[in-house]
Motif scaffolding. Sequence first.
Motif, PDB file in Angstrom:
ATOM      1  N   MET A   1       0.837  -1.182   0.000  1.00 15.36           N
ATOM      2  CA  MET A   1       0.000   0.000   0.000  1.00 15.36           C
ATOM      3  C   MET A   1       0.883   1.247   0.000  1.00 15.36           C
ATOM      4  O   MET A   1       1.955   1.262   0.579  1.00 15.36           O
ATOM      5  N   ILE A   2       0.381   2.264  -0.621  1.00 19.42           N
ATOM      6  CA  ILE A   2       1.106   3.532  -0.647  1.00 19.42           C
ATOM      7  C   ILE A   2       0.515   4.460   0.411  1.00 19.42           C
ATOM      8  O   ILE A   2      -0.650   4.297   0.792  1.00 19.42           O
ATOM      9  N   PRO A   3       1.273   5.412   0.870  1.00 23.34           N
ATOM     10  CA  PRO A   3       0.738   6.362   1.858  1.00 23.34           C
ATOM     11  C   PRO A   3      -0.421   7.171   1.277  1.00 23.34           C
ATOM     12  O   PRO A   3      -0.491   7.411   0.067  1.00 23.34           O
ATOM     13  N   ASP A   4      -1.325   7.605   2.144  1.00 25.97           N
ATOM     14  CA  ASP A   4      -2.489   8.373   1.698  1.00 25.97           C
ATOM     15  C   ASP A   4      -2.082   9.662   0.995  1.00 25.97           C
ATOM     16  O   ASP A   4      -2.703  10.052  -0.012  1.00 25.97           O
ATOM     17  N   SER A   5      -1.053  10.312   1.481  1.00 29.33           N
ATOM     18  CA  SER A   5      -0.636  11.573   0.867  1.00 29.33           C
ATOM     19  C   SER A   5      -0.155  11.354  -0.566  1.00 29.33           C
ATOM     20  O   SER A   5      -0.454  12.150  -1.464  1.00 29.33           O
ATOM     21  N   THR A   6       0.557  10.265  -0.810  1.00 34.06           N
ATOM     22  CA  THR A   6       1.016   9.948  -2.171  1.00 34.06           C
ATOM     23  C   THR A   6      -0.166   9.647  -3.080  1.00 34.06           C
ATOM     24  O   THR A   6      -0.219  10.109  -4.226  1.00 34.06           O
ATOM     25  N   PHE A   7      -1.124   8.888  -2.578  1.00 32.33           N
ATOM     26  CA  PHE A   7      -2.311   8.547  -3.369  1.00 32.33           C
ATOM     27  C   PHE A   7      -3.048   9.815  -3.795  1.00 32.33           C
ATOM     28  O   PHE A   7      -3.401   9.982  -4.963  1.00 32.33           O
TER      29      PHE A   7
END
Length: 112
Positions: A1-7
């Motif tokens: 999973m990628i961090p929310d900020s990156t998404f």
Amino acid sequence: MIPDSTFWFVTAVLGVGTYLIRFSFLGLLGGRQLPDWLLVHLRYVGVAVLPALVTPMILWPAANGGQLDPLRMIAAAAAMWAGWRLGVVWAIVVGMGTLWGLQYLTSQFHLG
């Protein structure tokens, strides 16, 4: 999973990019008359895009692990015939109807 900020950053950048691509045609060229030579070429965009989208699903279907499927080949031939004789909408209807019908028959009679 990628961090929310990156998404959310990637989502925003893609949204702005998509908007700019559409605006380049609708906003900048929407009120202008396009040259005749360009209009002639734009007539073939739809004819080129539909086969480009459908061909990989016929030749390398993910549903079969990338193996050639005779049912999809028959449905593609039926769709090509319908498109040639009846038009694009009928090509889609006949192609999907043929594929679904053949899949139903093979599942009912255990031919697959």
